[in-house]
Design an enzyme around this catalytic site. Structure first.
Site, PDB file in Angstrom:
ATOM      1  N   TYR A   1      38.595 -26.157 -79.263  1.00 52.65           N
ATOM      2  CA  TYR A   1      37.706 -25.041 -78.981  1.00 52.65           C
ATOM      3  C   TYR A   1      37.345 -24.334 -80.290  1.00 52.65           C
ATOM      4  O   TYR A   1      38.148 -23.589 -80.860  1.00 52.65           O
ATOM      5  CB  TYR A   1      38.343 -24.051 -78.009  1.00 52.65           C
ATOM      6  CG  TYR A   1      38.598 -24.595 -76.622  1.00 52.65           C
ATOM      7  CD1 TYR A   1      38.039 -25.793 -76.188  1.00 52.65           C
ATOM      8  CD2 TYR A   1      39.404 -23.894 -75.718  1.00 52.65           C
ATOM      9  CE1 TYR A   1      38.265 -26.288 -74.915  1.00 52.65           C
ATOM     10  CE2 TYR A   1      39.638 -24.381 -74.440  1.00 52.65           C
ATOM     11  CZ  TYR A   1      39.080 -25.576 -74.052  1.00 52.65           C
ATOM     12  OH  TYR A   1      39.323 -26.058 -72.780  1.00 52.65           O
TER      13      TYR A   1
ATOM     14  N   HIS B   1      44.601 -33.331 -72.886  1.00 53.84           N
ATOM     15  CA  HIS B   1      43.254 -32.892 -72.538  1.00 53.84           C
ATOM     16  C   HIS B   1      42.465 -33.968 -71.801  1.00 53.84           C
ATOM     17  O   HIS B   1      41.665 -33.668 -70.905  1.00 53.84           O
ATOM     18  CB  HIS B   1      42.523 -32.479 -73.818  1.00 53.84           C
ATOM     19  CG  HIS B   1      41.504 -31.419 -73.625  1.00 53.84           C
ATOM     20  ND1 HIS B   1      41.035 -30.642 -74.670  1.00 53.84           N
ATOM     21  CD2 HIS B   1      40.847 -30.971 -72.531  1.00 53.84           C
ATOM     22  CE1 HIS B   1      40.139 -29.779 -74.224  1.00 53.84           C
ATOM     23  NE2 HIS B   1      39.994 -29.969 -72.932  1.00 53.84           N
TER      24      HIS B   1
ATOM     25  N   SER C   1      36.437 -23.662 -65.251  1.00 56.73           N
ATOM     26  CA  SER C   1      35.036 -23.388 -64.885  1.00 56.73           C
ATOM     27  C   SER C   1      34.909 -22.928 -63.434  1.00 56.73           C
ATOM     28  O   SER C   1      34.027 -23.391 -62.701  1.00 56.73           O
ATOM     29  CB  SER C   1      34.152 -24.612 -65.130  1.00 56.73           C
ATOM     30  OG  SER C   1      34.101 -24.922 -66.502  1.00 56.73           O
ATOM     31  N   PRO C   2      35.754 -21.980 -62.981  1.00 58.70           N
ATOM     32  CA  PRO C   2      35.656 -21.519 -61.591  1.00 58.70           C
ATOM     33  C   PRO C   2      34.404 -20.691 -61.324  1.00 58.70           C
ATOM     34  O   PRO C   2      34.076 -20.430 -60.164  1.00 58.70           O
ATOM     35  CB  PRO C   2      36.925 -20.670 -61.420  1.00 58.70           C
ATOM     36  CG  PRO C   2      37.176 -20.130 -62.789  1.00 58.70           C
ATOM     37  CD  PRO C   2      36.803 -21.256 -63.723  1.00 58.70           C
ATOM     38  N   LEU C   3      33.700 -20.307 -62.391  1.00 55.14           N
ATOM     39  CA  LEU C   3      32.446 -19.562 -62.237  1.00 55.14           C
ATOM     40  C   LEU C   3      31.234 -20.432 -62.570  1.00 55.14           C
ATOM     41  O   LEU C   3      30.154 -19.931 -62.882  1.00 55.14           O
ATOM     42  CB  LEU C   3      32.463 -18.304 -63.115  1.00 55.14           C
ATOM     43  CG  LEU C   3      33.589 -17.315 -62.794  1.00 55.14           C
ATOM     44  CD1 LEU C   3      33.532 -16.114 -63.719  1.00 55.14           C
ATOM     45  CD2 LEU C   3      33.521 -16.865 -61.336  1.00 55.14           C
ATOM     46  N   GLY C   4      31.423 -21.747 -62.488  1.00 61.20           N
ATOM     47  CA  GLY C   4      30.286 -22.658 -62.638  1.00 61.20           C
ATOM     48  C   GLY C   4      29.580 -22.567 -63.965  1.00 61.20           C
ATOM     49  O   GLY C   4      28.359 -22.683 -64.029  1.00 61.20           O
ATOM     50  N   ARG C   5      30.343 -22.369 -65.052  1.00 60.18           N
ATOM     51  CA  ARG C   5      29.777 -22.285 -66.403  1.00 60.18           C
ATOM     52  C   ARG C   5      28.680 -21.236 -66.494  1.00 60.18           C
ATOM     53  O   ARG C   5      27.643 -21.438 -67.138  1.00 60.18           O
ATOM     54  CB  ARG C   5      29.273 -23.659 -66.853  1.00 60.18           C
ATOM     55  CG  ARG C   5      30.311 -24.770 -66.728  1.00 60.18           C
ATOM     56  CD  ARG C   5      29.816 -26.080 -67.277  1.00 60.18           C
ATOM     57  NE  ARG C   5      30.681 -27.189 -66.897  1.00 60.18           N
ATOM     58  CZ  ARG C   5      31.827 -27.514 -67.499  1.00 60.18           C
ATOM     59  NH1 ARG C   5      32.248 -26.797 -68.510  1.00 60.18           N
ATOM     60  NH2 ARG C   5      32.546 -28.543 -67.080  1.00 60.18           N
ATOM     61  N   GLY C   6      28.912 -20.107 -65.817  1.00 60.69           N
ATOM     62  CA  GLY C   6      27.977 -18.993 -65.889  1.00 60.69           C
ATOM     63  C   GLY C   6      27.048 -18.868 -64.704  1.00 60.69           C
ATOM     64  O   GLY C   6      26.358 -17.854 -64.550  1.00 60.69           O
TER      65      GLY C   6
ATOM     66  N   PHE D   1      27.829 -18.366 -61.685  1.00 65.88           N
ATOM     67  CA  PHE D   1      28.316 -17.329 -60.782  1.00 65.88           C
ATOM     68  C   PHE D   1      28.643 -16.047 -61.543  1.00 65.88           C
ATOM     69  O   PHE D   1      29.558 -15.310 -61.174  1.00 65.88           O
ATOM     70  CB  PHE D   1      29.532 -17.841 -59.998  1.00 65.88           C
ATOM     71  CG  PHE D   1      29.205 -18.988 -59.086  1.00 65.88           C
ATOM     72  CD1 PHE D   1      28.519 -18.780 -57.898  1.00 65.88           C
ATOM     73  CD2 PHE D   1      29.550 -20.282 -59.429  1.00 65.88           C
ATOM     74  CE1 PHE D   1      28.191 -19.843 -57.066  1.00 65.88           C
ATOM     75  CE2 PHE D   1      29.236 -21.355 -58.607  1.00 65.88           C
ATOM     76  CZ  PHE D   1      28.551 -21.133 -57.424  1.00 65.88           C
TER      77      PHE D   1
END
Length: 319
Positions: free
Chosen positions: A54, A115, A194-199, A201
């Protein structure tokens, strides 16, 4: 914040994904990242998730400079290149861990992930390497990322796995087809990235202009290119209206849905700002609300694959 089990540890039910600290989704700076870490701690978030790739070490370095007590998870296995490749050998794992510990200013991490799994290296060998690192006190437990249920079973038989980290959200539901169930059966935490769909949501729908060409993962991701992108924005708009009608944040509602799918699931949303982090908290939908969310956004609603062929190296597919 309520807590959930991560191996032998109890952690906040929401973790913090630190990928964006490395500039993967837009410009950021160390001070903004440090403020975000402070806000996470104040909110009761106790697990910070990062990786050596990252920002090519930038994310780990920021966390090391922050220096406060937290459950830290990091990863290795992806060789940035060029060309990009996967290395699961013991010498490489050990070398990466030492570099990560130096950047994090620690003598151990609570959780260390592979990973990506290199299919040329038996997963039992990877588990053996991780078991030796646990015995040496370098790591508290180990995890695997982007794997299939059969790989989890093989690794767990060699040495118990602490956590599996795969993508899971309202628009990525593949783990429901066996991986969530296998984790529950084996007593393994499922860490949802990514529980917020990569932005998608977030509080405001993204636009193509938000994606940095050549850097932002989304710029060439199938779900974020046309015509899929416009179709996905339209599909999610009724969910946004549902949240607005109840006075809930979009991101907080999306996270609450993920949390409701199993008490062994720990989502790790990411953000570059402390302000966005506060949107995640204090949404508590009822069973009826959750059923309505499922009606608005049924499994499989998303247009496009979650990865393009150029982004799917060593991602295990099982359905």
């Amino acid at each position: 914040m309520r807590q959930r089990q991560l191996g032998a540890l109890r952690v906040g039910e929401i973790g913090l994904g630190a990928m964006s600290f490395g500039g993967m989704f837009g410009a950021t700076d160390e001070e903004a990242s440090l403020r975000t870490l402070d806000a996470a701690q104040e909110a009761g978030i106790t697990m910070i998730d990062t990786a050596n790739v990252y920002g090519l070490g930038v994310s780990e370095t920021v966390i090391g400079r922050w220096g406060r007590a937290a459950t830290v998870a990091t990863k290795c296995g992806i060789v940035s290149g060029p060309p990009r490749s996967i290395d699961n050998s013991e010498p490489y794992i050990r070398a990466c861990l030492e570099e990560s510990l130096r950047r994090l200013k620690r003598d151990h991490v609570e959780l260390y992930y592979m990973h990506r799994h290199d299919p040329k290296v038996p997963i039992e060998e990877v588990a053996g390497t991780m078991a030796r690192l646990i015995e040496e006190g370098k790591i508290g437990g180990y995890g695997l990322s982007e794997i299939a249920p059969y790989t989890l079973r093989r690794a767990h038989a060699e040495h118990p796995v602490t956590a599996v980290q795969n993508e899971y959200s309202l628009w990525t539901r593949q783990p429901e087809l066996g991986l969530l169930q296998t984790c529950r059966e084996l007593g393994v935490a499922f860490v949802a990235f990514s529980p917020l769909g990569r932005g998608m949501f977030g509080e405001h729908a993204p636009t193509r202009a938000d994606f940095r060409s050549g850097v932002d993962f989304r710029h060439t991701n199938p779900r974020f290119v046309e015509p899929n992108f416009a179709a996905n924005i339209a599909a999610i708009e009724p969910f946004r209206a549902f949240c607005r009608d109840r006075g809930w944040t979009v991101s907080g509602t999306a996270l609450a849905w993920v949390l409701a799918q199993g008490d062994h699931i720990i989502p790790i949303p990411g953000t570059r700002t402390a302000e966005h982090l506060r949107d995640w908290l204090d949404v508590h939908p009822s069973a009826e609300d959750l059923a309505e969310i499922g009606r608005i956004l049924p499994a499989g609603f998303a247009w496009g694959d979650r990865y393009g062929d150029h982004q799917s190296m060593a991602v295990e597919r099982y359905c």
